[in-house]
Design a protein around this motif. Structure first.
Motif, short mmCIF file in Angstrom:
data_model
loop_
_atom_site.label_atom_id
_atom_site.label_comp_id
_atom_site.label_asym_id
_atom_site.label_seq_id
_atom_site.Cartn_x
_atom_site.Cartn_y
_atom_site.Cartn_z
N ILE A 74 0.74 -0.79 -0.01
CA ILE A 74 0.21 -0.16 -0.20
C ILE A 74 0.95 1.34 -0.31
O ILE A 74 0.83 1.98 -0.76
CB ILE A 74 -0.87 -0.16 1.35
CG1 ILE A 74 -1.76 -1.14 1.18
CG2 ILE A 74 -1.58 1.33 1.35
CD1 ILE A 74 -2.79 -0.94 2.48
N GLY A 75 2.01 0.98 1.14
CA GLY A 75 2.47 2.68 0.69
C GLY A 75 3.69 2.70 -0.30
O GLY A 75 3.84 4.27 -0.84
N ALA A 76 3.71 1.62 -0.32
CA ALA A 76 5.26 1.49 -1.41
C ALA A 76 4.69 2.27 -3.24
O ALA A 76 4.73 2.79 -4.21
CB ALA A 76 6.61 0.74 -1.97
N GLY A 77 2.98 0.97 -3.47
CA GLY A 77 2.93 1.14 -4.57
C GLY A 77 1.45 2.47 -4.82
O GLY A 77 2.21 2.55 -5.57
N ALA A 78 0.81 2.87 -3.42
CA ALA A 78 0.24 3.60 -4.13
C ALA A 78 0.64 4.88 -3.64
O ALA A 78 0.31 6.52 -4.24
CB ALA A 78 -1.33 3.63 -2.38
N ARG A 87 6.44 7.64 3.20
CA ARG A 87 5.95 6.33 2.74
C ARG A 87 6.01 5.48 3.89
O ARG A 87 5.48 4.81 4.66
CB ARG A 87 6.76 6.00 1.52
CG ARG A 87 6.36 6.02 -0.13
CD ARG A 87 6.57 5.82 -0.84
NE ARG A 87 8.09 5.92 -0.68
CZ ARG A 87 9.21 5.77 -1.92
NH1 ARG A 87 8.89 4.74 -2.08
NH2 ARG A 87 10.19 6.38 -1.66
N VAL A 88 7.60 5.42 4.59
CA VAL A 88 8.47 4.81 5.44
C VAL A 88 6.51 4.78 6.52
O VAL A 88 6.26 4.22 7.34
CB VAL A 88 9.17 4.89 6.22
CG1 VAL A 88 9.71 4.51 7.69
CG2 VAL A 88 9.75 4.41 5.04
N GLY A 89 6.57 6.25 7.66
CA GLY A 89 5.24 6.56 8.25
C GLY A 89 4.31 6.03 7.68
O GLY A 89 3.55 5.59 9.17
N ILE A 90 3.37 5.92 6.96
CA ILE A 90 2.58 5.88 6.62
C ILE A 90 2.15 3.84 6.89
O ILE A 90 1.01 3.82 7.62
CB ILE A 90 1.24 6.72 5.42
CG1 ILE A 90 1.83 8.06 4.86
CG2 ILE A 90 0.28 5.86 4.91
CD1 ILE A 90 0.80 8.11 3.28
N SER A 91 3.20 3.43 6.39
CA SER A 91 3.57 2.12 6.43
C SER A 91 3.88 1.53 7.64
O SER A 91 2.75 0.04 8.60
CB SER A 91 4.56 2.00 5.44
OG SER A 91 4.70 1.79 3.90
#
Length: 353
Positions: A74-78, A87-91
């Motif tokens: 989800i984080g790296a793709g979207a 991206r790291v924080g959201i993931s």
């Protein structure tokens, strides 16, 4: 020592784990398996604990890895165009939410490692890294469980049984002193706390029995042991102030208290032995306890009749009926628990500890 056999054979388990892990790492490098290190780490997570605890730890690691992979997708793709910190924080937030939803206690740590390793260290080929890490983790958990059941098995049920026998023996000592001295509240609290620790180990027993593909009789006797043992502790705690050596017995009726204490503590002491219980001895004690229960029921009925006659004729009993009824109810509850508690079952011979 609570588990002397476990301490004596711990060296064998250490040698087993070291040899197996060395072989797995050598095989993964020889075969060129991507991210083979995580297969060895997953095996170590499972095999360092007893089978029941290893299954739970392996589940945490596997599910946490899968949820970490989902968060990376989800984080790296979207958010492929977003900065790496975002991206790291959201993931990581997604990993924590997923792990909370699935009731994981520590799986979010492994999931966080998957996120950081994928986005920060393998940003260009994160899918290759995260997917192979998940596959290797799954293989490691499966291999760890299989090795734990076949080579120097450490069974949670065996450890639980040894702790439960010591606990039952201490309850027997507590019951044997019920009619001689006033019980200490610290003793009852200690017995209760040890009951709680045994209760916390029940999930390990459930996982272990499901993997061993056996019936759940061991789980049933474990629950029976905790339930009946807890009742005996509660009754001793409530009756000890009334039966202390310097206190007057609360009932004018002649109660079989001494016989109840003698046969009840005798049965608990037999159950606490580490050898096979003598079925004939258990049956004899249970018959004696059944006779005591019949006497208590007869005495209770006579007392109930006396209370009813006193109420109808406006007479006043010499003693407080509520106190007497309380003692009778506790004695009946005590003898019922002593009758119902069943012998601890012996574990499979393949278990080393």
């Amino acid at each position: 020592k609570i588990i002397p056999i476990a301490e004596a054979l711990r060296a064998r388990v250490i040698i087993r784990n070291g040899a197996l892990l060395a072989f797995v790492i050598y095989a993964s490098e020889s075969l060129g398996l991507p991210e083979g290190l995580y297969m060895a780490l997953a095996m170590l997570t499972v095999m360092e604990l007893n089978l029941g605890g290893g299954i739970l730890a392996g589940r945490e690691r596997l599910v946490g890895t899968i949820l970490g992979l989902l968060a990376v997708v989800i984080g790296a793709g979207a958010l492929s165009e977003a900065p790496a910190p975002l991206r790291v924080g959201i993931s990581l937030i997604l990993v924590r939410i997923f792990c909370f939803y699935f009731g994981l206690n520590s799986g979010y740590i492994v999931g966080g490692h998957v996120v950081s390793g994928s986005i920060l260290n393998h940003n260009s080929d994160w899918w290759f890294y995260a997917s192979w890490r998940t596959v290797m983790t799954l293989a490691g958990v499966v291999l760890g469980i299989w090795c734990s059941t076949q080579i120097y098995s450490q069974l949670a049920t065996t450890e639980w049984e040894q702790k439960a026998r010591i606990w039952i023996g201490d309850i027997a000592n507590c019951l044997s002193k019920l009619n001689n001295s006033k019980g200490s509240i610290e003793l009852f609290i200690s017995l209760r706390n040890r009951r709680n620790l045994l209760q916390q180990e029940i999930p390990k027993l459930v996982c272990e029995q499901s993997v061993l593909d056996q019936d759940f009789n061991n789980l049933f006797w474990a629950q029976n042991c905790l339930r009946c043992g807890s009742t005996v502790i509660s009754c001793c705690r409530d009756l000890s102030p009334l039966f202390g050596e310097h206190l007057q017995k609360p009932l004018s009726l002649e109660l079989p208290i001494d016989n109840l204490i003698f046969w009840g503590s005798a049965k608990l002491k037999v159950l606490s032995k580490s050898v096979e219980s003598n079925d004939d001895e258990i049956d004899l004690i249970s018959r004696e306890l059944s006779l005591i229960r019949a006497d208590l029921m007869r005495i209770s009925q006579c007392y109930f009749d006396a209370v009813e006659i006193s109420a109808n004729s406006a007479l006043v009993l010499e003693q407080d009926p509520n106190s007497n009824l309380f003692v009778l109810s506790r004695l009946l509850l005590l003898v019922d628990s002593l009758i119902e508690i069943s012998p601890l079952r012996s574990m499979p011979s393949k278990a080393l500890i």
